[in-house]
Design a protein around this motif. Structure first.
Motif, short mmCIF file in Angstrom:
data_model
loop_
_atom_site.label_atom_id
_atom_site.label_comp_id
_atom_site.label_asym_id
_atom_site.label_seq_id
_atom_site.Cartn_x
_atom_site.Cartn_y
_atom_site.Cartn_z
N GLN A 192 30.08 21.64 47.31
CA GLN A 192 30.25 21.50 48.76
C GLN A 192 30.51 20.01 49.04
O GLN A 192 29.57 19.23 49.22
N LYS A 193 31.77 19.65 49.07
CA LYS A 193 32.14 18.24 49.10
C LYS A 193 31.71 17.52 50.38
O LYS A 193 31.57 16.30 50.39
N ASP A 194 31.50 18.27 51.46
CA ASP A 194 31.14 17.64 52.73
C ASP A 194 29.63 17.58 52.95
O ASP A 194 29.18 17.18 54.02
N LYS A 195 28.84 17.98 51.95
CA LYS A 195 27.39 18.01 52.09
C LYS A 195 26.72 17.10 51.06
O LYS A 195 27.06 17.14 49.87
N LEU A 245 23.85 11.47 49.25
CA LEU A 245 22.58 12.04 49.73
C LEU A 245 21.83 11.01 50.56
O LEU A 245 21.73 9.84 50.18
N ASP A 246 21.29 11.44 51.70
CA ASP A 246 20.49 10.57 52.55
C ASP A 246 19.09 10.42 51.94
O ASP A 246 18.35 11.41 51.84
N TRP A 286 17.58 23.73 52.34
CA TRP A 286 18.74 23.08 51.69
C TRP A 286 19.86 24.10 51.52
O TRP A 286 19.83 24.92 50.62
N THR A 287 20.85 24.05 52.43
CA THR A 287 21.99 24.94 52.31
C THR A 287 23.00 24.42 51.30
O THR A 287 23.85 25.17 50.82
N ILE A 340 20.67 22.72 36.95
CA ILE A 340 22.14 22.75 37.05
C ILE A 340 22.58 23.73 38.12
O ILE A 340 23.51 23.47 38.89
N HIS A 341 21.89 24.89 38.21
CA HIS A 341 22.23 25.88 39.24
C HIS A 341 22.06 25.30 40.65
O HIS A 341 22.78 25.69 41.57
N HIS A 342 21.12 24.40 40.81
CA HIS A 342 20.86 23.80 42.12
C HIS A 342 21.56 22.44 42.30
O HIS A 342 21.43 21.84 43.37
N SER A 343 22.23 21.97 41.29
CA SER A 343 22.73 20.59 41.29
C SER A 343 23.79 20.32 42.35
O SER A 343 23.91 19.21 42.86
N GLY A 344 24.58 21.35 42.67
CA GLY A 344 25.69 21.14 43.59
C GLY A 344 26.92 20.58 42.91
O GLY A 344 27.91 20.26 43.58
N TYR A 345 26.90 20.50 41.56
CA TYR A 345 28.05 20.00 40.80
C TYR A 345 28.48 21.05 39.78
O TYR A 345 27.65 21.61 39.06
#
Length: 328
Positions: free
Chosen positions: A107-110, A114-115, A200-201, A251-256
């Motif tokens: 998700q490139k826009d999320k 990271l804040d 965390w969406t 890895i499943h949660h990494s977002g990459y």
């Protein structure tokens, strides 16, 4: 004296030669078969010498204390795997470096970047689960391992036995995770327990254990250890499985969607849409039809191990991106 036909003599000579040659080949075949049997017995029914040697040193270094190894040492393996994997991912999330890895963002826009203000809350929950709840879980694991007669000593399993135990662990985790996960999506349980995890969406690796303690135990820890308990696995196999499972869920949660690694598309879609993709491997979602929306999405086409360095978002672009490029 009768002279024999030269042709007959030639045939007799060939018979003798062929008989002798066949005898040699038969002997060679028997020797090769015996060596192969010895090789298979040594490598398939007994652990490799190096593995046995290394494990023996580990076992002796802990004073051959089974309870300590099943509890504290196993907990250390778990937290080491979690933090090594997720601190590396967190560095990429916060700094955006190395820059080329951003191409693999799902998700490139999320959360790009990271804040850091989001992290204290995550760290508090993660600390509670990994440093307080998990040691209690592993103490219970120790007691159950004694009850089950699980070993952590010098009787290291063979490679086929390790692979069998790992296969059973994968199936058990999928079954228990799917149904426990789907259960906590019940409106009452979701609101009081599971909603925390779905804050965390667009997940990051750290939030793989960002969950209510009840969820952490029932939906994370229990599926993880069910297979080894069922198979009475050796502790070495349990450690191998722990490393595989915890690095895999990170890895499943990494977002990459990195090259040559597990695809996170399936579980990332669950965080995005909530009520789809309850499992990890997907076969129970397919059975129950809880992957219907996912199978119609672009993420489904991208859900594969990436054997190459071209991001799946480039090789399988979004419709808007495809139309934009086409217009140019």
């Amino acid at each position: 004296m009768l002279l024999r036909d030269p042709t007959s003599l030639l045939l007799d000579w060939r018979f003798v030669v062929n008989t002798h040659t066949n005898h040699i080949w038969n002997q060679q075949f028997l020797i090769t078969a015996d060596r192969m049997e010895t090789f298979l017995a040594a490598n398939l029914t007994r652990p490799p010498f190096l593995v046995l040697s290394v494990w023996s040193k580990i076992y002796r270094s802990f004073g051959e204390n089974d309870k300590f190894m099943f509890s504290f040492a196993t907990w250390f393996v778990a937290i080491a795997t979690y933090w090594i994997t997720n601190l590396a991912l967190l560095y990429v999330d916060i700094t955006g470096k190395p820059k080329f890895l951003s191409r693999y963002k799902v998700q490139k826009d999320k959360n790009a970047p990271l804040d850091p203000k989001l992290l204290p809350k995550v760290f508090r929950t993660v600390f509670m689960n990994m440093m307080v709840v998990l040691p209690v879980v592993f103490y219970a694991t120790c007691l159950m391992s004694v009850w089950r007669g699980m070993s952590c000593g010098y009787d290291v399993p063979s490679l086929p036995r390790i692979l069998l135990d790992l296969a059973v662990a994968v199936v058990c985790e999928e079954i228990l995770f799917y149904y426990s996960h789907r259960l906590i999506h019940h409106p009452y349980l979701y609101k009081s327990i599971h909603k925390k995890h779905h804050e965390w969406t667009a997940p990051i690796g750290l939030v793989s254990v960002y969950a209510h303690p009840i969820e952490f135990v029932v939906s994370n820890a229990l599926p993880l250890f069910a297979g080894p308990f069922l198979m009475k696995s050796h502790l070495m196999t349990l450690w191998i499985w722990t490393v595989i499972a915890l690095s895999g869920t990170s890895i499943h949660h990494s977002g990459y969607h990195f090259p040559f690694m597990l695809s996170p598309e399936f579980h990332d879609f669950h965080h995005l849409k909530f009520n789809y993709n309850y499992g990890l491997l997907g076969f129970l979602d397919r059975l129950h039809g809880t992957d219907s929306l996912f199978r119609k999405s672009k993420a489904f086409k991208r859900h594969k191990v990436l054997f190459g360095f071209t991001p799946v978002s480039v090789s399988i672009p979004d419709e808007n991106e495809f139309n934009r490029k086409k217009a140019h």
